[in-house]
Write a protein that holds these residues in place. Structure first.
Motif, PDB file in Angstrom:
ATOM      1  N   GLY A 181       0.867  -1.159   0.133  1.00 60.60           N
ATOM      2  CA  GLY A 181       0.059  -0.033   0.059  1.00 60.60           C
ATOM      3  C   GLY A 181       1.018   1.123  -0.016  1.00 60.60           C
ATOM      4  O   GLY A 181       2.036   1.238  -0.194  1.00 60.60           O
ATOM      5  N   GLY A 182       0.391   2.372   0.299  1.00 60.38           N
ATOM      6  CA  GLY A 182       0.873   3.659   0.450  1.00 60.38           C
ATOM      7  C   GLY A 182       2.248   3.431   1.197  1.00 60.38           C
ATOM      8  O   GLY A 182       3.367   3.720   1.024  1.00 60.38           O
ATOM      9  N   TRP A 183       1.694   3.144   2.614  1.00 62.07           N
ATOM     10  CA  TRP A 183       2.924   2.931   3.594  1.00 62.07           C
ATOM     11  C   TRP A 183       2.534   1.700   4.637  1.00 62.07           C
ATOM     12  O   TRP A 183       3.003   1.577   5.761  1.00 62.07           O
ATOM     13  CB  TRP A 183       2.814   4.216   4.526  1.00 62.07           C
ATOM     14  N   HIS A 184       1.951   0.808   3.995  1.00 61.10           N
ATOM     15  CA  HIS A 184       1.707  -0.530   4.630  1.00 61.10           C
ATOM     16  C   HIS A 184       1.726  -1.803   3.798  1.00 61.10           C
ATOM     17  O   HIS A 184       1.916  -1.548   2.410  1.00 61.10           O
ATOM     18  CB  HIS A 184       0.344  -0.508   5.322  1.00 61.10           C
ATOM     19  N   SER A 185       1.852  -3.012   4.254  1.00 61.82           N
ATOM     20  CA  SER A 185       2.094  -4.246   3.451  1.00 61.82           C
ATOM     21  C   SER A 185       1.402  -5.267   3.857  1.00 61.82           C
ATOM     22  O   SER A 185       0.963  -5.437   4.939  1.00 61.82           O
ATOM     23  CB  SER A 185       3.793  -4.361   3.653  1.00 61.82           C
ATOM     24  N   ALA A 186       1.148  -6.302   2.971  1.00 62.82           N
ATOM     25  CA  ALA A 186       0.259  -7.260   3.067  1.00 62.82           C
ATOM     26  C   ALA A 186       0.835  -8.509   2.501  1.00 62.82           C
ATOM     27  O   ALA A 186       1.544  -8.392   1.407  1.00 62.82           O
ATOM     28  CB  ALA A 186      -1.044  -7.220   2.843  1.00 62.82           C
ATOM     29  N   ALA A 187       0.577  -9.890   2.916  1.00 65.84           N
ATOM     30  CA  ALA A 187       1.066 -11.037   2.359  1.00 65.84           C
ATOM     31  C   ALA A 187       0.031 -12.046   2.629  1.00 65.84           C
ATOM     32  O   ALA A 187      -0.434 -12.078   3.576  1.00 65.84           O
ATOM     33  CB  ALA A 187       2.434 -11.610   2.871  1.00 65.84           C
ATOM     34  N   VAL A 188      -0.391 -12.972   1.542  1.00 65.22           N
ATOM     35  CA  VAL A 188      -1.142 -13.925   1.926  1.00 65.22           C
ATOM     36  C   VAL A 188      -0.429 -15.326   1.811  1.00 65.22           C
ATOM     37  O   VAL A 188       0.386 -15.641   0.901  1.00 65.22           O
ATOM     38  CB  VAL A 188      -2.070 -14.010   0.742  1.00 65.22           C
ATOM     39  N   GLY A 189      -0.492 -16.035   2.856  1.00 66.87           N
ATOM     40  CA  GLY A 189       0.059 -17.503   3.091  1.00 66.87           C
ATOM     41  C   GLY A 189      -0.589 -18.444   1.935  1.00 66.87           C
ATOM     42  O   GLY A 189      -1.715 -18.091   1.731  1.00 66.87           O
ATOM     43  N   GLU A 190      -0.150 -19.557   1.780  1.00 73.14           N
ATOM     44  CA  GLU A 190      -0.756 -20.681   0.829  1.00 73.14           C
ATOM     45  C   GLU A 190      -2.073 -21.269   1.513  1.00 73.14           C
ATOM     46  O   GLU A 190      -2.600 -21.796   0.833  1.00 73.14           O
ATOM     47  CB  GLU A 190       0.476 -21.473   0.348  1.00 73.14           C
ATOM     48  N   ALA A 191      -1.942 -21.227   2.813  1.00 73.14           N
ATOM     49  CA  ALA A 191      -3.091 -21.964   3.449  1.00 73.14           C
ATOM     50  C   ALA A 191      -4.347 -20.902   3.616  1.00 73.14           C
ATOM     51  O   ALA A 191      -5.235 -21.159   4.341  1.00 73.14           O
ATOM     52  CB  ALA A 191      -2.709 -22.174   4.747  1.00 73.14           C
ATOM     53  N   GLY A 192      -4.015 -19.581   3.243  1.00 69.15           N
ATOM     54  CA  GLY A 192      -5.242 -18.913   3.224  1.00 69.15           C
ATOM     55  C   GLY A 192      -5.123 -17.648   4.227  1.00 69.15           C
ATOM     56  O   GLY A 192      -5.979 -16.966   4.665  1.00 69.15           O
ATOM     57  N   GLU A 193      -4.067 -17.900   5.159  1.00 68.23           N
ATOM     58  CA  GLU A 193      -3.882 -16.767   6.102  1.00 68.23           C
ATOM     59  C   GLU A 193      -3.354 -15.377   5.740  1.00 68.23           C
ATOM     60  O   GLU A 193      -2.907 -15.364   4.704  1.00 68.23           O
ATOM     61  CB  GLU A 193      -2.932 -17.088   7.254  1.00 68.23           C
ATOM     62  N   LEU A 194      -3.668 -14.189   6.270  1.00 69.54           N
ATOM     63  CA  LEU A 194      -3.234 -12.979   6.128  1.00 69.54           C
ATOM     64  C   LEU A 194      -2.584 -12.426   7.160  1.00 69.54           C
ATOM     65  O   LEU A 194      -2.718 -12.155   8.119  1.00 69.54           O
ATOM     66  CB  LEU A 194      -4.609 -12.024   5.754  1.00 69.54           C
ATOM     67  N   TYR A 195      -1.312 -11.702   6.559  1.00 67.76           N
ATOM     68  CA  TYR A 195      -0.427 -10.837   7.255  1.00 67.76           C
ATOM     69  C   TYR A 195      -0.373  -9.423   6.856  1.00 67.76           C
ATOM     70  O   TYR A 195      -0.569  -9.304   5.768  1.00 67.76           O
ATOM     71  CB  TYR A 195       1.046 -11.529   7.479  1.00 67.76           C
ATOM     72  N   LEU A 196      -0.153  -8.664   8.003  1.00 66.76           N
ATOM     73  CA  LEU A 196      -0.497  -7.221   7.760  1.00 66.76           C
ATOM     74  C   LEU A 196       0.806  -6.481   8.616  1.00 66.76           C
ATOM     75  O   LEU A 196       1.062  -7.016   9.578  1.00 66.76           O
ATOM     76  CB  LEU A 196      -1.768  -6.609   7.875  1.00 66.76           C
ATOM     77  N   TRP A 197       1.428  -5.529   8.154  1.00 65.08           N
ATOM     78  CA  TRP A 197       2.312  -4.486   8.811  1.00 65.08           C
ATOM     79  C   TRP A 197       2.419  -3.144   8.242  1.00 65.08           C
ATOM     80  O   TRP A 197       1.965  -3.065   7.031  1.00 65.08           O
ATOM     81  CB  TRP A 197       3.679  -5.463   9.096  1.00 65.08           C
TER      82      TRP A 197
END
Length: 431
Positions: free
Chosen positions: A243-259
């Motif tokens: 994003g503008g100043w944030h990030s995200a990642a999707v795991g292969e099991a469908g979990e979502l990480y944000l920071w």
């Protein structure tokens, strides 16, 4: 109510000027759009026939400008430049004036591709965004892609030997040959790279500005070169977004990480603006902040903070109903997640209606976008621009009664009417 015809919908900044934050159906049939690349005030459409055009709002209508120069495989856009991938070259064209006009006769920058680079680029764009259109839970009436997202080819900004950045003066930035990328995502001041080849396959690297924690390294330091995000080492990742100043990642099991930065609740964490501070939350926002529909897993031994401005480590987000995520996209200060069953959740900054909830409230909890389900549509793709959200919604083969009507939270119901706010974007016969 009969199901809508479906297609790409424009939600947010400029989508429905003067008539409220309603989704607006783009005029082009979805099968004619190979990729959709938003900037702040316009969106670039890469057409299946090989052309490309820029579409922007102008008053109550729309302005469209063709990208000159012949066939276009892909593009990325900033407010000032559009970088285009041709058959054998990369070109940057200057965007001038309102309506995303392209008046220049020649590109301002050009990089010739070798035969090997051109062949690699053609192979990597064989699927494109169009290949990613998957019918939610197999219920759409159009065919689904047979490939899982993690096996689909890379797209711009990745190119052979590096990546393109339309906001940079040089447009092209090299990458180390040892760092082979599956995907690269660009934020306003940072970059994320998901590695494709051993020994780094599946590892996430981040670099750029870090003052908002967007690199995920646990501090606020910047990084001039790609640096491993150690907190996610060993976690199989399928997709990343910046994003503008944030990030995200999707795991292969469908979990979502944000920071990263949580100024508007874009991480799904309690945000300062939602805590009733002076000039802060509206009534709708306050209701949103009290919804028990998601939250981050946190150590139980310490009490939760009143609000969180920066999350410098990746944190796992609990999605409502434990939904598995298939795709995440990030705007400047908002986030959209598509589940494996075709449900769309959004949260973060909502000033321009970009969250799709028929209001301009900001929300710090994942909240379901209900209007497409109410129309008998399943969401197959989502792409966030800085202040917009573009949604590909397709007819369901077996429409079901939508589940968004909740007596305890009536404000969550977004059964928006299918009437469009601006006929300039609607094809003939659209609802």
């Amino acid at each position: 109510m009969a199901a809508a015809a479906g297609g790409w919908f424009w939600v947010g900044f400029g989508a429905a000027e003067g008539v409220g934050p309603e989704p607006v159906l783009l005029g082009a049939p979805p099968e004619t759009i190979r990729a959709l690349r938003p900037s702040w005030s316009f969106v670039g459409l890469v057409e299946a026939a090989g052309g490309a055009r820029l579409v922007a709002r102008r008053g109550s209508g729309a302005a469209s400008a063709a990208v000159p120069g012949g066939a276009c495989r892909d593009l990325v856009a900033s407010e000032r430049h559009v970088v285009v991938l041709r058959e054998a070259a990369l070109e940057a064209w200057r965007v001038e004036g309102p309506g995303a006009a392209l008046r220049a006769q020649q590109p301002v920058w050009r990089r010739q591709l070798s035969a090997h680079e051109a062949a690699a680029a053609g192979e990597s764009r064989a699927g494109g965004q169009g290949g990613r259109r998957r019918c939610p839970d197999g219920r759409c009436s159009s065919p689904a892609s047979p490939l899982p997202r993690s096996l689909l080819p890379a797209e711009l900004p990745l190119v052979a030997g590096g990546y393109v950045e339309p906001r940079a003066a040089s447009f092209f930035r090299p990458l180390s040959p040892a760092l082979r990328a599956r995907q690269l995502a660009l934020g306003h001041e940072h970059a994320l790279l998901l590695a494709a080849a051993a020994p780094d396959a599946g590892h996430l690297f981040a670099w750029g500005a870090g003052r908002h924690g967007q690199l995920g390294h646990g501090d606020l330091a910047s990084a001039a070169e790609p640096r491993l995000v150690e907190a996610l080492q060993g976690v199989p990742l399928g997709q990343v977004a910046a994003g503008g100043w944030h990030s995200a990642a999707v795991g292969e099991a469908g979990e979502l990480y944000l920071w990263g930065w949580n100024e508007s609740g874009q991480l799904g964490l309690p945000a300062k603006g939602m805590m009733g501070s002076p000039g802060g939350a509206t009534t709708a926002e306050a209701q949103c902040s009290r919804r028990p529909s998601g939250g981050l897993q946190a150590p139980q031994e310490s009490p939760p903070a009143a609000f969180i401005s920066i999350q410098a480590f990746p944190a796992l987000l609990d999605m409502p109903e434990e939904a598995d995520v298939s795709k995440v996209s990030c705007g400047s200060r908002h986030t959209a997640a598509l589940t494996r069953t075709g449900e769309l959740y959004t949260w973060g900054w909502g000033k321009y209606g970009q969250l799709g909830h028929r209001n301009t409230a900001t929300c710090d909890r994942p909240t379901k976008v209900c209007c497409f389900e109410a129309w008998g549509l399943g969401v197959a793709e989502v792409v966030c621009g800085p202040w917009t959200t573009f949604v590909l919604a397709l007819p369901l083969s077996h429409p079901q009664r939508h589940s968004c009507q909740r007596a305890e939270h009536p404000e969550e119901s977004s059964a928006c009417p299918p009437e469009d706010a601006s006929g300039a974007f609607l094809p003939a016969g659209a609802p």
